[in-house]
Design a protein around this motif. Structure first.
Motif, PDB file in Angstrom:
ATOM      1  N   GLU A   1     -13.943  12.826   3.705  1.00 26.29           N
ATOM      2  CA  GLU A   1     -14.041  14.257   3.421  1.00 26.29           C
ATOM      3  C   GLU A   1     -12.878  15.048   3.973  1.00 26.29           C
ATOM      4  O   GLU A   1     -12.355  15.940   3.322  1.00 26.29           O
ATOM      5  CB  GLU A   1     -15.360  14.804   3.951  1.00 26.29           C
ATOM      6  N   GLY A   2     -12.472  14.733   5.188  1.00 30.19           N
ATOM      7  CA  GLY A   2     -11.416  15.513   5.821  1.00 30.19           C
ATOM      8  C   GLY A   2     -10.018  15.138   5.392  1.00 30.19           C
ATOM      9  O   GLY A   2      -9.137  15.985   5.267  1.00 30.19           O
ATOM     10  N   ARG A   3      -9.800  13.841   5.154  1.00 30.19           N
ATOM     11  CA  ARG A   3      -8.461  13.371   4.810  1.00 30.19           C
ATOM     12  C   ARG A   3      -8.361  12.886   3.373  1.00 30.19           C
ATOM     13  O   ARG A   3      -7.306  12.452   2.930  1.00 30.19           O
ATOM     14  CB  ARG A   3      -8.049  12.264   5.774  1.00 30.19           C
ATOM     15  N   GLN A   4      -9.464  12.934   2.643  1.00 33.19           N
ATOM     16  CA  GLN A   4      -9.522  12.512   1.245  1.00 33.19           C
ATOM     17  C   GLN A   4      -9.053  11.069   1.037  1.00 33.19           C
ATOM     18  O   GLN A   4      -8.409  10.735   0.040  1.00 33.19           O
ATOM     19  CB  GLN A   4      -8.708  13.452   0.343  1.00 33.19           C
ATOM     20  N   ILE A   5      -9.378  10.200   1.979  1.00 35.24           N
ATOM     21  CA  ILE A   5      -9.053   8.784   1.833  1.00 35.24           C
ATOM     22  C   ILE A   5     -10.174   8.136   1.037  1.00 35.24           C
ATOM     23  O   ILE A   5     -11.349   8.270   1.380  1.00 35.24           O
ATOM     24  CB  ILE A   5      -8.892   8.102   3.205  1.00 35.24           C
ATOM     25  N   THR A   6      -9.816   7.426  -0.022  1.00 40.29           N
ATOM     26  CA  THR A   6     -10.824   6.796  -0.874  1.00 40.29           C
ATOM     27  C   THR A   6     -10.713   5.272  -0.883  1.00 40.29           C
ATOM     28  O   THR A   6     -11.602   4.604  -1.392  1.00 40.29           O
ATOM     29  CB  THR A   6     -10.701   7.306  -2.324  1.00 40.29           C
ATOM     30  N   ASN A   7      -9.673   4.736  -0.312  1.00 36.35           N
ATOM     31  CA  ASN A   7      -9.461   3.288  -0.305  1.00 36.35           C
ATOM     32  C   ASN A   7     -10.402   2.638   0.708  1.00 36.35           C
ATOM     33  O   ASN A   7     -10.241   2.801   1.917  1.00 36.35           O
ATOM     34  CB  ASN A   7      -7.999   2.985   0.034  1.00 36.35           C
ATOM     35  N   GLU A   8     -11.415   1.909   0.203  1.00 33.13           N
ATOM     36  CA  GLU A   8     -12.432   1.299   1.067  1.00 33.13           C
ATOM     37  C   GLU A   8     -11.821   0.316   2.058  1.00 33.13           C
ATOM     38  O   GLU A   8     -12.274   0.220   3.197  1.00 33.13           O
ATOM     39  CB  GLU A   8     -13.503   0.609   0.231  1.00 33.13           C
ATOM     40  N   ASP A   9     -10.812  -0.439   1.645  1.00 31.29           N
ATOM     41  CA  ASP A   9     -10.165  -1.388   2.556  1.00 31.29           C
ATOM     42  C   ASP A   9      -9.506  -0.652   3.719  1.00 31.29           C
ATOM     43  O   ASP A   9      -9.575  -1.090   4.862  1.00 31.29           O
ATOM     44  CB  ASP A   9      -9.127  -2.245   1.823  1.00 31.29           C
ATOM     45  N   TRP A  10      -8.860   0.460   3.430  1.00 31.72           N
ATOM     46  CA  TRP A  10      -8.197   1.267   4.458  1.00 31.72           C
ATOM     47  C   TRP A  10      -9.243   1.808   5.445  1.00 31.72           C
ATOM     48  O   TRP A  10      -9.067   1.744   6.652  1.00 31.72           O
ATOM     49  CB  TRP A  10      -7.431   2.420   3.811  1.00 31.72           C
TER      50      TRP A  10
END
Length: 67
Positions: free
Chosen positions: A7-16
């Motif tokens: 939500e805060g950083r908009q990271i969507t890569n599950e591996d990351w």
């Protein structure tokens, strides 16, 4: 941590995200290195202000600055 990343950083890569969580867990479980301790601070339920105050205190303590 996952919620903050998504939500805060908009990271969507599950591996990351999984890798970051594992990395964080390692620090929490292994707070020492051959060269000394690793300082940790659990920010899970802290406000931004509380974290900033702690970081300010930590830096000042480590470099022995005064306000």
């Amino acid at each position: 941590m996952e919620k903050r990343m998504m939500e805060g950083r908009q990271i969507t890569n599950e591996d990351w995200i999984c890798s970051s969580i594992d990395y964080n867990r390692w620090f929490m479980e292994n707070g020492t290195l051959p060269s000394g301790n690793i300082d940790t601070f659990d920010i899970t339920k802290k406000t931004v202000s509380e974290v900033a105050e702690y970081v300010d205190w930590w830096v000042r303590d480590k470099v022995k600055l005064t306000k």
